[in-house]
Design a protein around this motif. Structure first.
Motif, PDB file in Angstrom:
ATOM      1  N   SER A   1       6.457  -0.379  -6.238  1.00 42.24           N
ATOM      2  CA  SER A   1       6.313  -1.790  -5.874  1.00 42.24           C
ATOM      3  C   SER A   1       4.853  -2.220  -5.903  1.00 42.24           C
ATOM      4  O   SER A   1       4.534  -3.342  -6.338  1.00 42.24           O
ATOM      5  N   GLU A   2       3.941  -1.340  -5.476  1.00 44.91           N
ATOM      6  CA  GLU A   2       2.523  -1.677  -5.485  1.00 44.91           C
ATOM      7  C   GLU A   2       1.996  -1.781  -6.919  1.00 44.91           C
ATOM      8  O   GLU A   2       1.244  -2.702  -7.258  1.00 44.91           O
TER       9      GLU A   2
ATOM     10  N   LEU B   1       5.198   3.112  -4.036  1.00 47.46           N
ATOM     11  CA  LEU B   1       4.158   3.117  -5.062  1.00 47.46           C
ATOM     12  C   LEU B   1       4.552   2.252  -6.259  1.00 47.46           C
ATOM     13  O   LEU B   1       3.725   1.536  -6.827  1.00 47.46           O
TER      14      LEU B   1
END
Length: 225
Positions: free
Chosen positions: A42-43, A40
């Motif tokens: 990284s997103e 999450l």
């Protein structure tokens, strides 16, 4: 261009700090909830990097909210067995006394090929030699060989051996590491004596290691290891 570089650098610093707060686990050692948080993060980090119109602060806040949630969940998992099992699962015995538990393998959706590959990773090539094989929550397989298959230890052979000592670097790239000297409880005079014995000096040393008994290894600059 400058704006993108600055935004990227800021996110890099904050994400690195956040991951550091979460701990030092490698990807393969992460629990399911830790892996989800990492994905999450990284997103969320990708959004302000791809769209410069998005406020950078919103991404930073979202990342640290996720990190705080992860730390809170980790603390709860330490305190409550039920929560720990719910989030992380539990270890499962796959092999007992050389016999594969086929139902356990079905429960974790593991094939025989998967099991054999994991056993080979533990240097086990004969299932009949295994006393216990436990599939851990991080996907690794812990293997205990039967007593007769385990290698003999010094204790088994009743051989006395002196206590192991750990050599530490006392000089790196021509500089004495005073913290290491304190940890070893040795003086600089001892270091200089070893250097004199080897016909060298501090400035010429690339690496010097020493243990608490004064045993040392010296590699001079320009010398191959």
């Amino acid at each position: 261009m400058i704006t993108s570089i600055v935004r990227t650098a800021i996110l890099y610093v904050f994400i690195t700090l956040g991951i550091r707060l979460m701990g030092k686990r490698q990807i393969g050692d992460m629990q399911p909830n830790e892996l989800v948080i990492t994905l999450l993060i990284s997103e969320i980090a990708a959004i302000p990097l791809q769209d410069s119109t998005q406020p950078l602060l919103f991404g930073i806040i979202a990342i640290f909210v996720l990190i705080i949630l992860e730390i809170a969940v980790s603390v709860l998992s330490m305190k409550n067995i039920f929560i720990r099992k719910l989030l992380n699962g539990k270890s499962i015995v796959i092999i007992k006394d050389g016999v594969i538990d086929q139902q356990a393998m079905t429960d974790v959706r593991m094939t025989v090929v998967d099991l054999i590959e994991l056993l080979r990773g533990q240097n086990v090539f004969d299932i009949s030699t295994v006393a216990f094989a436990v599939l851990e929550v991080n996907g690794e397989l812990s293997v205990l060989l039967k007593s007769k298959e385990q290698p003999a230890t010094l204790k088994d052979l009743r051989i006395e051996k002196s206590e192991a000592v750990l050599p530490l670097p006392v000089i790196t790239d021509g500089k004495i590491l005073n913290e290491t000297l304190k940890a070893l409880n040795v003086s600089e005079e001892m270091v200089y004596k070893q250097l004199k014995k080897n016909n060298t000096n501090v400035k010429k040393v690339f690496l010097m290691t020493m243990d608490k008994d004064g045993n040392s290894t010296i590699i001079n600059k320009g010398k191959k290891v």
